[in-house]
Motif scaffolding. Sequence first.
Motif, PDB file in Angstrom:
ATOM      1  N   THR A  23     -10.163 -24.330 -28.999  1.00  0.00           N
ATOM      2  CA  THR A  23      -8.635 -24.057 -28.437  1.00  0.00           C
ATOM      3  C   THR A  23      -8.240 -23.462 -27.342  1.00  0.00           C
ATOM      4  O   THR A  23      -7.763 -23.526 -26.473  1.00  0.00           O
ATOM      5  CB  THR A  23      -7.690 -23.898 -29.867  1.00  0.00           C
ATOM      6  OG1 THR A  23      -7.987 -24.951 -30.817  1.00  0.00           O
ATOM      7  CG2 THR A  23      -6.308 -24.140 -29.496  1.00  0.00           C
ATOM      8  N   ARG A  24      -9.185 -22.098 -27.560  1.00  0.00           N
ATOM      9  CA  ARG A  24      -8.670 -20.915 -26.527  1.00  0.00           C
ATOM     10  C   ARG A  24      -9.293 -21.347 -25.200  1.00  0.00           C
ATOM     11  O   ARG A  24      -8.821 -21.174 -24.206  1.00  0.00           O
ATOM     12  CB  ARG A  24      -9.137 -19.675 -27.088  1.00  0.00           C
ATOM     13  CG  ARG A  24      -9.399 -18.440 -26.039  1.00  0.00           C
ATOM     14  CD  ARG A  24      -8.101 -18.040 -25.503  1.00  0.00           C
ATOM     15  NE  ARG A  24      -8.289 -16.769 -24.937  1.00  0.00           N
ATOM     16  CZ  ARG A  24      -8.550 -16.780 -23.604  1.00  0.00           C
ATOM     17  NH1 ARG A  24      -8.570 -17.796 -22.911  1.00  0.00           N
ATOM     18  NH2 ARG A  24      -8.314 -15.728 -23.149  1.00  0.00           N
ATOM     19  N   GLU A  28      -5.200 -25.239 -24.524  1.00  0.00           N
ATOM     20  CA  GLU A  28      -4.426 -26.181 -24.933  1.00  0.00           C
ATOM     21  C   GLU A  28      -3.237 -25.455 -25.931  1.00  0.00           C
ATOM     22  O   GLU A  28      -3.525 -25.067 -26.795  1.00  0.00           O
ATOM     23  CB  GLU A  28      -5.119 -27.232 -25.586  1.00  0.00           C
ATOM     24  CG  GLU A  28      -4.505 -28.575 -26.156  1.00  0.00           C
ATOM     25  CD  GLU A  28      -4.998 -29.376 -26.710  1.00  0.00           C
ATOM     26  OE1 GLU A  28      -4.900 -29.912 -28.308  1.00  0.00           O
ATOM     27  OE2 GLU A  28      -6.281 -29.872 -26.483  1.00  0.00           O
ATOM     28  N   ASN A  29      -2.061 -25.284 -25.281  1.00  0.00           N
ATOM     29  CA  ASN A  29      -1.157 -24.888 -26.034  1.00  0.00           C
ATOM     30  C   ASN A  29      -1.493 -23.261 -26.393  1.00  0.00           C
ATOM     31  O   ASN A  29      -0.346 -22.750 -27.087  1.00  0.00           O
ATOM     32  CB  ASN A  29      -0.658 -25.547 -27.374  1.00  0.00           C
ATOM     33  CG  ASN A  29      -0.417 -27.143 -27.226  1.00  0.00           C
ATOM     34  OD1 ASN A  29       0.322 -27.263 -26.190  1.00  0.00           O
ATOM     35  ND2 ASN A  29      -0.627 -27.845 -27.879  1.00  0.00           N
ATOM     36  N   TRP A  30      -2.309 -22.701 -25.870  1.00  0.00           N
ATOM     37  CA  TRP A  30      -2.848 -21.461 -26.162  1.00  0.00           C
ATOM     38  C   TRP A  30      -1.595 -20.219 -25.745  1.00  0.00           C
ATOM     39  O   TRP A  30      -1.220 -19.567 -26.424  1.00  0.00           O
ATOM     40  CB  TRP A  30      -4.168 -20.963 -25.767  1.00  0.00           C
ATOM     41  CG  TRP A  30      -4.544 -19.766 -26.382  1.00  0.00           C
ATOM     42  CD1 TRP A  30      -4.587 -18.597 -25.939  1.00  0.00           C
ATOM     43  CD2 TRP A  30      -5.196 -19.571 -27.700  1.00  0.00           C
ATOM     44  NE1 TRP A  30      -5.327 -17.710 -26.631  1.00  0.00           N
ATOM     45  CE2 TRP A  30      -5.383 -18.226 -27.838  1.00  0.00           C
ATOM     46  CE3 TRP A  30      -5.605 -20.365 -28.791  1.00  0.00           C
ATOM     47  CZ2 TRP A  30      -6.026 -17.709 -28.862  1.00  0.00           C
ATOM     48  CZ3 TRP A  30      -6.223 -19.885 -29.746  1.00  0.00           C
ATOM     49  CH2 TRP A  30      -6.276 -18.500 -29.875  1.00  0.00           C
ATOM     50  N   ASP A  32       1.217 -21.303 -24.003  1.00  0.00           N
ATOM     51  CA  ASP A  32       2.473 -21.795 -23.723  1.00  0.00           C
ATOM     52  C   ASP A  32       3.505 -21.468 -24.803  1.00  0.00           C
ATOM     53  O   ASP A  32       4.642 -21.258 -24.541  1.00  0.00           O
ATOM     54  CB  ASP A  32       2.359 -23.451 -23.622  1.00  0.00           C
ATOM     55  CG  ASP A  32       1.500 -23.595 -22.440  1.00  0.00           C
ATOM     56  OD1 ASP A  32       1.569 -22.963 -21.380  1.00  0.00           O
ATOM     57  OD2 ASP A  32       1.120 -24.764 -22.416  1.00  0.00           O
ATOM     58  N   ASP A  33       2.775 -21.346 -25.913  1.00  0.00           N
ATOM     59  CA  ASP A  33       3.685 -21.309 -27.212  1.00  0.00           C
ATOM     60  C   ASP A  33       2.938 -21.040 -28.441  1.00  0.00           C
ATOM     61  O   ASP A  33       1.727 -20.805 -28.278  1.00  0.00           O
ATOM     62  CB  ASP A  33       4.522 -22.786 -27.479  1.00  0.00           C
ATOM     63  CG  ASP A  33       5.572 -22.578 -28.429  1.00  0.00           C
ATOM     64  OD1 ASP A  33       6.081 -21.507 -28.621  1.00  0.00           O
ATOM     65  OD2 ASP A  33       6.157 -23.549 -28.845  1.00  0.00           O
ATOM     66  N   LYS A  34       3.510 -20.702 -29.490  1.00  0.00           N
ATOM     67  CA  LYS A  34       2.552 -20.389 -30.778  1.00  0.00           C
ATOM     68  C   LYS A  34       1.725 -21.393 -31.200  1.00  0.00           C
ATOM     69  O   LYS A  34       2.344 -22.668 -30.861  1.00  0.00           O
ATOM     70  CB  LYS A  34       3.560 -19.888 -31.928  1.00  0.00           C
ATOM     71  CG  LYS A  34       4.481 -20.716 -32.361  1.00  0.00           C
ATOM     72  CD  LYS A  34       5.266 -20.060 -33.390  1.00  0.00           C
ATOM     73  CE  LYS A  34       6.401 -21.108 -33.868  1.00  0.00           C
ATOM     74  NZ  LYS A  34       7.160 -20.561 -35.044  1.00  0.00           N
ATOM     75  N   TRP A  35       0.521 -21.379 -31.698  1.00  0.00           N
ATOM     76  CA  TRP A  35      -0.402 -22.485 -32.049  1.00  0.00           C
ATOM     77  C   TRP A  35      -0.701 -22.385 -33.509  1.00  0.00           C
ATOM     78  O   TRP A  35      -1.327 -21.155 -33.881  1.00  0.00           O
ATOM     79  CB  TRP A  35      -1.735 -22.168 -31.187  1.00  0.00           C
ATOM     80  CG  TRP A  35      -2.628 -23.137 -31.343  1.00  0.00           C
ATOM     81  CD1 TRP A  35      -2.649 -24.447 -30.891  1.00  0.00           C
ATOM     82  CD2 TRP A  35      -3.806 -22.853 -32.273  1.00  0.00           C
ATOM     83  NE1 TRP A  35      -3.994 -25.089 -31.770  1.00  0.00           N
ATOM     84  CE2 TRP A  35      -4.605 -23.923 -32.146  1.00  0.00           C
ATOM     85  CE3 TRP A  35      -4.378 -21.650 -32.726  1.00  0.00           C
ATOM     86  CZ2 TRP A  35      -5.834 -24.061 -32.884  1.00  0.00           C
ATOM     87  CZ3 TRP A  35      -5.557 -21.628 -33.497  1.00  0.00           C
ATOM     88  CH2 TRP A  35      -6.343 -22.879 -33.491  1.00  0.00           C
ATOM     89  N   LYS A  36      -0.574 -23.364 -34.098  1.00  0.00           N
ATOM     90  CA  LYS A  36      -0.624 -23.480 -35.374  1.00  0.00           C
ATOM     91  C   LYS A  36      -2.093 -23.521 -35.940  1.00  0.00           C
ATOM     92  O   LYS A  36      -2.938 -24.494 -35.329  1.00  0.00           O
ATOM     93  CB  LYS A  36       0.308 -24.638 -36.078  1.00  0.00           C
ATOM     94  CG  LYS A  36      -0.161 -24.703 -37.405  1.00  0.00           C
ATOM     95  CD  LYS A  36       0.574 -25.804 -38.288  1.00  0.00           C
ATOM     96  CE  LYS A  36       0.258 -25.948 -39.806  1.00  0.00           C
ATOM     97  NZ  LYS A  36       1.014 -27.199 -40.240  1.00  0.00           N
ATOM     98  N   TYR A  89       0.204 -19.082 -37.375  1.00  0.00           N
ATOM     99  CA  TYR A  89       0.365 -19.439 -36.015  1.00  0.00           C
ATOM    100  C   TYR A  89      -0.550 -18.357 -35.317  1.00  0.00           C
ATOM    101  O   TYR A  89      -0.272 -17.123 -35.832  1.00  0.00           O
ATOM    102  CB  TYR A  89       1.373 -19.533 -35.471  1.00  0.00           C
ATOM    103  CG  TYR A  89       2.298 -20.631 -36.278  1.00  0.00           C
ATOM    104  CD1 TYR A  89       2.469 -22.005 -35.494  1.00  0.00           C
ATOM    105  CD2 TYR A  89       2.841 -20.678 -37.547  1.00  0.00           C
ATOM    106  CE1 TYR A  89       3.066 -22.804 -35.998  1.00  0.00           C
ATOM    107  CE2 TYR A  89       3.599 -21.837 -38.196  1.00  0.00           C
ATOM    108  CZ  TYR A  89       3.628 -22.947 -37.343  1.00  0.00           C
ATOM    109  OH  TYR A  89       4.219 -23.994 -38.032  1.00  0.00           O
ATOM    110  N   ASP A  91       0.090 -16.519 -31.556  1.00  0.00           N
ATOM    111  CA  ASP A  91       0.836 -16.390 -30.541  1.00  0.00           C
ATOM    112  C   ASP A  91       0.716 -15.218 -29.473  1.00  0.00           C
ATOM    113  O   ASP A  91       0.481 -14.117 -29.987  1.00  0.00           O
ATOM    114  CB  ASP A  91       2.344 -16.167 -30.990  1.00  0.00           C
ATOM    115  CG  ASP A  91       3.823 -16.185 -30.142  1.00  0.00           C
ATOM    116  OD1 ASP A  91       3.288 -16.657 -29.081  1.00  0.00           O
ATOM    117  OD2 ASP A  91       4.722 -15.843 -30.696  1.00  0.00           O
TER     118      ASP A  91
END
Length: 93
Positions: A23-24, A28-30, A32-36, A89, A91
């Motif tokens: 993910t890191r 991907e979404n790392w 931009d916003d908190k990541w679940k 999450y 963040d």
Amino acid sequence: MDIWEGYFEIILVGLPIGIIKKTRNSAENWFDDKWKIPDINKVVNEFENFDFKLLKSLEINFSEEVIQKVIQKIVAFLNDAEKKNIDVYIDTY
């Protein structure tokens, strides 16, 4: 739980390829916003399989004792969240 980014970046190097690194590295979404964290047990396994030899081979300057303590705290936090059925999450800020 808050972790200094410097520790987290060092820890990322020694983690096996898995949920966190994939993910890191894909970003991907790392940022931009908190990541679940989708599977806490798998992530705990990743932290438990941390490779200090990899850090040493790359000549990264770190305190093994400090990193080990940080990883232990992360694992305890994640295990507690899993027992309580709480979402976790990541963040960055």
